[in-house]
Design a protein around this motif. Structure first.
Motif, mmCIF file in Angstrom:
data_model
loop_
_atom_site.group_PDB
_atom_site.id
_atom_site.type_symbol
_atom_site.label_atom_id
_atom_site.label_comp_id
_atom_site.label_asym_id
_atom_site.label_seq_id
_atom_site.Cartn_x
_atom_site.Cartn_y
_atom_site.Cartn_z
ATOM 1 N N ILE A 4 1.828 -0.063 -5.041
ATOM 2 C CA ILE A 4 0.648 0.763 -4.807
ATOM 3 C C ILE A 4 -0.329 -0.009 -3.930
ATOM 4 N N CYS A 5 -0.552 0.483 -2.735
ATOM 5 C CA CYS A 5 -1.477 -0.143 -1.798
ATOM 6 C C CYS A 5 -2.872 0.441 -2.006
ATOM 7 N N VAL A 6 -3.849 -0.420 -2.258
ATOM 8 C CA VAL A 6 -5.244 -0.010 -2.402
ATOM 9 C C VAL A 6 -6.046 -0.715 -1.321
ATOM 10 N N PRO A 95 4.525 0.176 1.285
ATOM 11 C CA PRO A 95 4.093 0.611 -0.064
ATOM 12 C C PRO A 95 4.634 1.998 -0.395
ATOM 13 N N ASP A 96 4.696 2.285 -1.689
ATOM 14 C CA ASP A 96 5.143 3.607 -2.142
ATOM 15 C C ASP A 96 3.994 4.612 -2.158
ATOM 16 N N MET A 97 2.763 4.123 -2.190
ATOM 17 C CA MET A 97 1.601 5.006 -2.180
ATOM 18 C C MET A 97 0.387 4.233 -1.685
ATOM 19 N N LEU A 98 -0.533 4.958 -1.039
ATOM 20 C CA LEU A 98 -1.817 4.407 -0.623
ATOM 21 C C LEU A 98 -2.919 5.045 -1.449
ATOM 22 N N ALA A 114 -0.853 5.848 7.440
ATOM 23 C CA ALA A 114 -0.027 6.152 6.262
ATOM 24 C C ALA A 114 0.684 7.484 6.439
ATOM 25 N N LEU A 115 -0.026 8.463 7.007
ATOM 26 C CA LEU A 115 0.554 9.789 7.231
ATOM 27 C C LEU A 115 1.769 9.699 8.150
ATOM 28 N N ILE A 116 1.634 8.942 9.239
ATOM 29 C CA ILE A 116 2.737 8.797 10.193
ATOM 30 C C ILE A 116 3.927 8.092 9.555
ATOM 31 N N ILE A 119 3.791 7.717 3.959
ATOM 32 C CA ILE A 119 3.343 7.120 2.709
ATOM 33 C C ILE A 119 2.359 8.079 2.044
ATOM 34 N N PRO A 120 2.658 8.585 0.871
ATOM 35 C CA PRO A 120 1.746 9.535 0.217
ATOM 36 C C PRO A 120 0.397 8.880 -0.094
#
Length: 317
Positions: A4-6, A95-98, A114-116, A119-120
């Motif tokens: 999880i990318c924050v 990452p699996d998510m931002l 992230a969209l490109i 990455i959800p």
């Protein structure tokens, strides 16, 4: 494990994300990928990456993006650099998510990358309205790029659904600022005095004023009017937190510094950190300015806010 990318780019949004970061970091099924960027890495804005280091969260990468100029051209340069650097970061980290919070302009570049990359995106604090800031538009853009939504209240949840988002992906778990208040271990009054380096023998007021980004060129006039008003109350201690890295923010901060030099009842900080800031609110008589904390957090302490101008117009009160 899911990575999880924050991303955190400012002191304010980091303070709001601390509980979320802590929960991710402690979850055995999740790997925290913490990216620190924006004004956190700038000496001009207090180098607040130190707050993240003090909290001992593992920082995966520090990505400097701020341009030298605090202007429209500088903002465009910042977005351009952020697009390139965050595109490379997503390629490296995968990452699996931002997870992002709020409505800062840096999010335009970060979220489009992230969209490109497919990455959800999980967006915290969408669905709000702030008519006096360009953030209002940015917030809605980020909402449309995101797949999971965590607004602060039911009205904001309904607004996100009205924007066409799947109701099953929009969750009202409450406002993260209010959650901070319920979970915070506060400083005592004496500890706060020592931390701030002031003797709080007078009534205390918290002051924060940011540029109104929807209208250009008014920052100097507006902060001068506010400082003239503060000048009329020498029997109140004013603790001022400086403006963020927005257009007009440097003008505001320089005028605050000049004012504080000649007013011993005033003290200014780039950032107090969330524990000192909320402790200060707890012992304050009032909040003054145009920060969202006057609308969201201050009422939890039962103290009034003198809300200035249009920056927060439209936000639920």
């Amino acid at each position: 494990m899911k990575k999880i990318c924050v991303v955190t780019a400012t002191r304010a949004e980091y303070g709001l994300l601390r509980n979320t970061l802590d929960s991710i970091n402690k979850d055995p099924e999740l790997e925290l990928c913490l990216i620190v960027t924006g004004s956190h890495l700038s000496n001009r804005y207090g180098l607040t990456v130190q707050e993240v280091l003090d909290d001992q969260f593992p920082i995966t990468e520090q990505i400097p993006i701020l341009a030298d100029q605090n202007s429209e051209d500088g903002l465009i340069q910042t977005l351009s650099v952020a697009t390139v650097k965050f595109g490379s970061m997503f390629e490296r980290e995968k990452p699996d998510m931002l997870v992002v919070l709020g409505d800062r302009y840096e999010l335009l570049a970060i979220c489009q990358c992230a969209l490109i990359y497919g990455i959800p995106i999980c967006h915290i604090s969408g669905g709000e309205i702030t008519e006096g800031a360009v953030d209002d538009i940015i917030r809605n853009v980020v909402t449309k790029m995101s797949v999971l939504h965590f607004p602060g209240c039911e009205e904001y949840r309904k607004r996100i659904i009205q924007m066409g988002e799947d109701p099953q992906r929009v969750f009202n778990y409450g406002d993260v600022g209010v959650e901070n208040i319920t979970k915070m271990e506060y400083l005592t009054f004496e500890e706060l005095e020592n931390d701030l380096g002031v003797t709080l023998c007078k009534p205390l007021a918290s002051v924060t004023f940011h540029p109104v980004t929807i209208v250009k060129g008014l920052a100097e006039k507006q902060i001068m009017e506010l400082l003239k008003a503060l000048d009329q109350f020498p029997d109140i201690n004013f603790i001022i937190t400086k403006a963020n890295a927005d257009i007009g923010g440097e003008i505001i901060n320089s005028l605050i510094d000049e004012f504080v030099e000649t007013h011993p009842n005033c003290k200014a900080f780039f950032s107090l950190g969330i524990k000192r800031y909320l402790s200060m609110l707890k012992y304050s008589q009032m909040v003054i300015g145009n920060s969202s904390s006057g609308i969201v957090e201050a009422p939890c302490f039962g103290i009034p806010t003198i809300n200035i101008g249009d920056r927060q117009r439209g936000r639920l009160q």
